[in-house]
Design a protein around this motif. Structure first.
Motif, PDB file in Angstrom:
ATOM      1  N   ALA A  33       2.332  -1.314   8.381  1.00 41.59           N
ATOM      2  CA  ALA A  33       0.884  -1.762   8.079  1.00 41.59           C
ATOM      3  C   ALA A  33       0.455  -2.534   9.054  1.00 41.59           C
ATOM      4  O   ALA A  33       1.138  -3.533   9.525  1.00 41.59           O
ATOM      5  CB  ALA A  33       1.230  -2.575   6.826  1.00 41.59           C
ATOM      6  N   ARG A  34      -0.917  -2.478   9.300  1.00 36.11           N
ATOM      7  CA  ARG A  34      -1.514  -3.207  10.355  1.00 36.11           C
ATOM      8  C   ARG A  34      -2.513  -4.185   9.987  1.00 36.11           C
ATOM      9  O   ARG A  34      -2.430  -5.269  10.027  1.00 36.11           O
ATOM     10  CB  ARG A  34      -2.235  -2.211  11.536  1.00 36.11           C
ATOM     11  CG  ARG A  34      -2.586  -2.750  12.676  1.00 36.11           C
ATOM     12  CD  ARG A  34      -3.014  -1.744  13.816  1.00 36.11           C
ATOM     13  NE  ARG A  34      -4.120  -0.773  13.193  1.00 36.11           N
ATOM     14  CZ  ARG A  34      -4.526   0.333  14.259  1.00 36.11           C
ATOM     15  NH1 ARG A  34      -3.894   0.416  15.275  1.00 36.11           N
ATOM     16  NH2 ARG A  34      -5.375   0.984  13.829  1.00 36.11           N
ATOM     17  N   THR A  35      -3.627  -3.506   9.250  1.00 39.07           N
ATOM     18  CA  THR A  35      -4.573  -4.622   8.608  1.00 39.07           C
ATOM     19  C   THR A  35      -4.349  -4.534   6.939  1.00 39.07           C
ATOM     20  O   THR A  35      -4.227  -3.859   6.437  1.00 39.07           O
ATOM     21  CB  THR A  35      -5.757  -4.168   8.797  1.00 39.07           C
ATOM     22  OG1 THR A  35      -6.116  -3.768  10.187  1.00 39.07           O
ATOM     23  CG2 THR A  35      -6.827  -4.977   8.479  1.00 39.07           C
ATOM     24  N   PRO A  36      -4.255  -5.779   6.355  1.00 38.94           N
ATOM     25  CA  PRO A  36      -3.913  -5.928   5.192  1.00 38.94           C
ATOM     26  C   PRO A  36      -5.271  -5.234   4.359  1.00 38.94           C
ATOM     27  O   PRO A  36      -6.392  -5.569   4.916  1.00 38.94           O
ATOM     28  CB  PRO A  36      -3.753  -7.437   4.747  1.00 38.94           C
ATOM     29  CG  PRO A  36      -3.570  -7.986   6.246  1.00 38.94           C
ATOM     30  CD  PRO A  36      -4.276  -7.223   7.355  1.00 38.94           C
ATOM     31  N   ALA A  63      -6.759   3.585   1.504  1.00 39.40           N
ATOM     32  CA  ALA A  63      -6.684   3.759   0.053  1.00 39.40           C
ATOM     33  C   ALA A  63      -5.692   5.087  -0.218  1.00 39.40           C
ATOM     34  O   ALA A  63      -4.967   5.144  -0.775  1.00 39.40           O
ATOM     35  CB  ALA A  63      -8.069   4.600  -0.338  1.00 39.40           C
ATOM     36  N   THR A  64      -5.459   6.085   0.997  1.00 37.08           N
ATOM     37  CA  THR A  64      -4.597   6.915   0.776  1.00 37.08           C
ATOM     38  C   THR A  64      -2.907   6.511   1.072  1.00 37.08           C
ATOM     39  O   THR A  64      -2.175   6.713   0.134  1.00 37.08           O
ATOM     40  CB  THR A  64      -4.741   8.213   2.281  1.00 37.08           C
ATOM     41  OG1 THR A  64      -6.126   8.480   2.437  1.00 37.08           O
ATOM     42  CG2 THR A  64      -3.644   9.088   2.164  1.00 37.08           C
ATOM     43  N   GLY A  65      -2.635   5.486   2.158  1.00 37.22           N
ATOM     44  CA  GLY A  65      -1.251   5.201   2.319  1.00 37.22           C
ATOM     45  C   GLY A  65      -0.842   4.464   1.117  1.00 37.22           C
ATOM     46  O   GLY A  65       0.203   4.527   0.499  1.00 37.22           O
TER      47      GLY A  65
HETATM   48  P1  NAP Z   1      -8.245   4.559   6.502  1.00 39.76           P
HETATM   49  O1  NAP Z   1      -8.885   3.901   5.392  1.00 39.76           O
HETATM   50  O2  NAP Z   1      -9.062   4.922   7.884  1.00 39.76           O
HETATM   51  O3  NAP Z   1      -6.737   4.021   6.588  1.00 39.76           O
HETATM   52  C1  NAP Z   1      -5.958   4.295   7.808  1.00 39.76           C
HETATM   53  C2  NAP Z   1      -4.760   3.450   8.010  1.00 39.76           C
HETATM   54  O4  NAP Z   1      -4.006   3.765   8.864  1.00 39.76           O
HETATM   55  C3  NAP Z   1      -5.266   2.168   8.166  1.00 39.76           C
HETATM   56  O5  NAP Z   1      -4.321   1.258   7.269  1.00 39.76           O
HETATM   57  C4  NAP Z   1      -5.018   2.022   9.668  1.00 39.76           C
HETATM   58  O6  NAP Z   1      -5.027   0.677   9.793  1.00 39.76           O
HETATM   59  C5  NAP Z   1      -3.768   2.675   9.788  1.00 39.76           C
HETATM   60  N1  NAP Z   1      -3.597   3.261  11.011  1.00 39.76           N
HETATM   61  C6  NAP Z   1      -4.289   3.865  11.841  1.00 39.76           C
HETATM   62  N2  NAP Z   1      -3.985   3.948  13.139  1.00 39.76           N
HETATM   63  C7  NAP Z   1      -2.908   3.073  13.055  1.00 39.76           C
HETATM   64  C8  NAP Z   1      -1.985   3.097  14.246  1.00 39.76           C
HETATM   65  N3  NAP Z   1      -2.189   3.316  15.551  1.00 39.76           N
HETATM   66  N4  NAP Z   1      -0.951   2.052  13.950  1.00 39.76           N
HETATM   67  C9  NAP Z   1      -0.880   1.725  12.696  1.00 39.76           C
HETATM   68  N5  NAP Z   1      -1.826   1.901  11.568  1.00 39.76           N
HETATM   69  C10 NAP Z   1      -2.846   2.640  12.120  1.00 39.76           C
HETATM   70  O7  NAP Z   1      -7.930   6.088   5.920  1.00 39.76           O
HETATM   71  P2  NAP Z   1      -7.578   6.615   4.525  1.00 39.76           P
HETATM   72  O8  NAP Z   1      -6.706   5.381   3.702  1.00 39.76           O
HETATM   73  O9  NAP Z   1      -7.122   8.099   4.840  1.00 39.76           O
HETATM   74  O10 NAP Z   1      -8.876   6.234   3.669  1.00 39.76           O
HETATM   75  C11 NAP Z   1     -10.181   6.777   4.291  1.00 39.76           C
HETATM   76  C12 NAP Z   1     -11.232   6.859   3.169  1.00 39.76           C
HETATM   77  O11 NAP Z   1     -10.780   7.975   2.266  1.00 39.76           O
HETATM   78  C13 NAP Z   1     -11.139   5.770   2.106  1.00 39.76           C
HETATM   79  O12 NAP Z   1     -11.750   4.730   2.693  1.00 39.76           O
HETATM   80  C14 NAP Z   1     -11.805   6.548   0.815  1.00 39.76           C
HETATM   81  O13 NAP Z   1     -13.193   6.385   1.103  1.00 39.76           O
HETATM   82  C15 NAP Z   1     -11.239   7.811   0.744  1.00 39.76           C
HETATM   83  N6  NAP Z   1     -10.158   7.914   0.132  1.00 39.76           N
HETATM   84  C16 NAP Z   1     -10.532   8.180  -1.470  1.00 39.76           C
HETATM   85  C17 NAP Z   1      -9.397   7.963  -2.215  1.00 39.76           C
HETATM   86  C18 NAP Z   1      -9.778   7.988  -3.796  1.00 39.76           C
HETATM   87  O14 NAP Z   1      -9.059   7.404  -4.510  1.00 39.76           O
HETATM   88  N7  NAP Z   1     -10.946   8.554  -3.934  1.00 39.76           N
HETATM   89  C19 NAP Z   1      -8.199   8.147  -1.870  1.00 39.76           C
HETATM   90  C20 NAP Z   1      -7.906   8.183  -0.437  1.00 39.76           C
HETATM   91  C21 NAP Z   1      -9.085   7.996   0.389  1.00 39.76           C
HETATM   92  P3  NAP Z   1      -6.024  -0.127  10.533  1.00 39.76           P
HETATM   93  O15 NAP Z   1      -6.793  -0.703   9.099  1.00 39.76           O
HETATM   94  O16 NAP Z   1      -5.392  -1.423  10.949  1.00 39.76           O
HETATM   95  O17 NAP Z   1      -6.891   0.501  11.260  1.00 39.76           O
END
Ligand code: NAP
Length: 548
Positions: free
Chosen positions: A220-223, A200-202
């Protein structure tokens, strides 16, 4: 506006003795502010500590470009005070981080909480003294506090993953985690920028900065399944209309499955294929999380229904992408819709059609290390960049607490215990840690599957009531029994295992961290059902808790 930092006034009293309090609240975000307010109103001597330099929790830290709500603003609200709700007006349906942060400041100022918060102060340890039935809390600024209750409002997504890639220190430019985005910003204009991570952040970062940077390389790793956001601005009539719904929302939000205003109202088996398609189209067109959280409940439980809904979303995504390579890298194929957190986006997919944006798939060719000029992949190729943005996520649910040296009865360590097995009682307390009460901890909906304000209000209110109960009855200690905790863990597991969410690796399951015990972090029985279970326990005099 940067507020003057409140002094860390819990420093040892002049005689060198620790400051004595009734309660310490860890965190000054959505949960911490309201918890502090409630405990103060109950007459407790209470202080909140937060590592950040201002209040707001997640909305203080996550100031990366594009950060915004994806709960509708008028439901991401405190509902305990009509005037607090109505005296603030939102500018649009899904406001950006800056506006949300201003709202959190408004809450802290309106409730006059700032004098009771130590900012830029990290709780480093908390040890329970069984003989005295009290906690000794220490901070990185030298505070020592002797307190009866330790209330964690430390957040479920507040411990950024800091186990970065080898060679990070050799990279010639800035490397910034999105949840540690500096107030002064990061210079991106005209630069070659890498984004690692498409959660969601990226997604929010990528769609926001693409037209500002010279070149953007996204790893990008997982769609991800994504849904388009519709984000109208609000004029006076829209604001008046949602404010008129205050009483209605106060009634409905706590009762729905995920604390949103909408809930599942259709049954897949009772609809014809045509009706299903129409309903999916209708909730898709809403431009919110409705397709996920108010489409068909069966999406969470029945693999064949999930596959049809997944294909509906894939079709929408494929229709927006120009070439097969992008479709391969961006459209999920091997897991179902809604089994990972669904992000809302705004032109995200189309961003990859820009000439200055490159999408690099790293599922089969992973990032191995950072080198001075950029990012090296397993095949030895190096991507030259000037800035690296780490949107790689968090140690969700547990990280905020396990980063504290937290010791309960007999010196037991929460970090060690949760390193083997993540257990709580209703997400509100942990056996072995008397008078530790937790909001947003694992095994409650607030750990992930809820509109946060809805669930955190309910939890902090339960905690305040429990403390009030103790004080009202002359008791001084509350701790869940081992049996009650086991019963909750069993119920949690049974509920989670009925859902498709557990078949997919995601941060919901702790799968983003090697070695983290696999357990669904969030209780999945529904926010409304959970609320009633918690209320029943309180009404029955806290069965399952040792109260002395
Ligand atoms: P996330 O959902 O955990 O995403 C992390 C991303 O980094 C994933 O695409 C992951 O790939 C990738 N990644 C991690 N390690 C990696 C590596 N070694 N090599 C390549 N890619 C790697 O974290 P997030 O996007 O910060 O979001 C976390 C949560 O915060 C969300 O699910 C949501 O609940 C909340 N959030 C909410 C909002 C909002 O709009 N209110 C906005 C942002 C976040 P993989 O998927 O393959 O592991």
């Amino acid at each position: 506006m940067k507020h003057a930092q409140s002094p860390s006034t819990a420093a040892p009293a002049e005689d060198g003795q620790p400051v004595e309090l009734d309660a310490v609240v860890v965190g000054a975000g959505v949960a911490g502010l309201y918890q502090l307010h409630q405990l103060r109103r109950q007459g407790l001597r209470v202080r909140a500590f937060d590592s950040a330099d201002d209040v707001g929790g997640t909305w203080c830290w996550n100031r990366y470009p594009g950060a915004r709500f994806d709960s509708e603003a008028y439901i991401y609200q405190y509902l305990f005070s009509e005037s607090l709700y109505k005296d603030w007006s939102w500018s649009r349906r899904f406001p950006d981080q800056g506006e949300v942060e201003r709202w959190m400041h408004y809450v802290a100022d309106t409730l006059d909480l700032r004098p009771h918060i130590s900012l830029s102060t990290t709780v480093t340890s908390a040890h329970f003294d069984e003989d005295r039935g009290r906690w000794t809390v220490r901070t990185d600024r030298g505070d020592t506090v002797d307190t009866q209750f330790l209330v964690s409002c430390a957040g479920m997504l507040s411990a950024p993953l800091d186990d970065w890639f080898p060679g990070q220190e050799t990279f010639h430019g800035p490397v910034v985690h999105t949840a540690r985005w500096p107030r002064e910003g990061v210079e991106l204009r005209g630069r070659k920028v890498a984004v690692i991570g498409t959660g969601a952040t990226g997604i929010q970062v990528v769609q926001t900065i693409a037209d500002q940077v010279d070149r953007l390389t996204v790893f990008a790793r997982t769609p991800q399944y994504v849904l388009p956001m519709k984000n109208p601005s609000y004029g006076p009539s829209e604001v008046a209309a949602y404010k008129d719904r205050f009483e209605e929302l106060r009634g409905t939000l706590p009762e729905t499955f995920t604390g949103f205003e909408y809930d599942f109202t259709h049954t897949w088996a009772e609809c014809t294929p045509r009706q299903r398609r129409d309903i999916l189209e209708e909730v898709y067109q809403d431009g919110s999380l409705k397709l996920w959280l108010a489409g068909f409940g069966e999406t969470f439980f029945e693999a064949d229904v999930n596959e049809e809904v997944s294909e509906f979303v894939r079709e929408k995504m494929r229709g927006r992408l120009r070439d097969e390579r992008l479709i391969d890298l961006l459209v999920p194929g091997d897991y179902g819709f809604g089994e990972r957190r669904v992000p809302l986006e705004n032109g995200y997919l189309e961003t990859y059609h820009r000439d200055n944006v490159e999408l690099v798939g790293v599922a089969d060719n992973p990032i191995t290390r950072f080198v001075p000029e950029g990012i090296e992949l397993a095949d030895g190729s190096v991507h030259d960049v000037d800035v690296i943005i780490m949107a790689i996520g968090f140690d969700a649910g547990t990280g905020a607490l396990t980063r504290i040296d937290l010791r309960g009865r007999d010196g037991r360590s929460l970090r060690e215990e949760w390193g083997h097995d993540i257990r709580t009682t209703m997400g509100l307390a942990v056996h072995g840690y008397p008078n530790l009460l937790t909001a947003g901890a694992p095994l409650a909906p607030a750990a992930a599957l809820c509109n946060m304000t809805t669930c955190l209000q309910q939890q902090t209110e339960w905690i305040s009531d429990a403390i009030g109960h103790l004080r009202g009855t002359g008791a001084s200690l509350i701790e869940p029994t081992a049996e009650a905790e086991q019963a909750w863990v069993d119920h949690h597991e049974e509920t989670a295992n009925a859902m498709l969410l557990t078949r997919t690796a995601s941060w919901y399951m702790g799968a983003n961290i090697p070695g983290k015990p696999r357990r669904m972090l969030s209780y999945t029985g529904g926010a409304g059902a959970y609320r009633r279970k918690c209320a029943d326990v309180a009404a029955a005099g806290y069965p399952g808790f040792r109260i002395e």
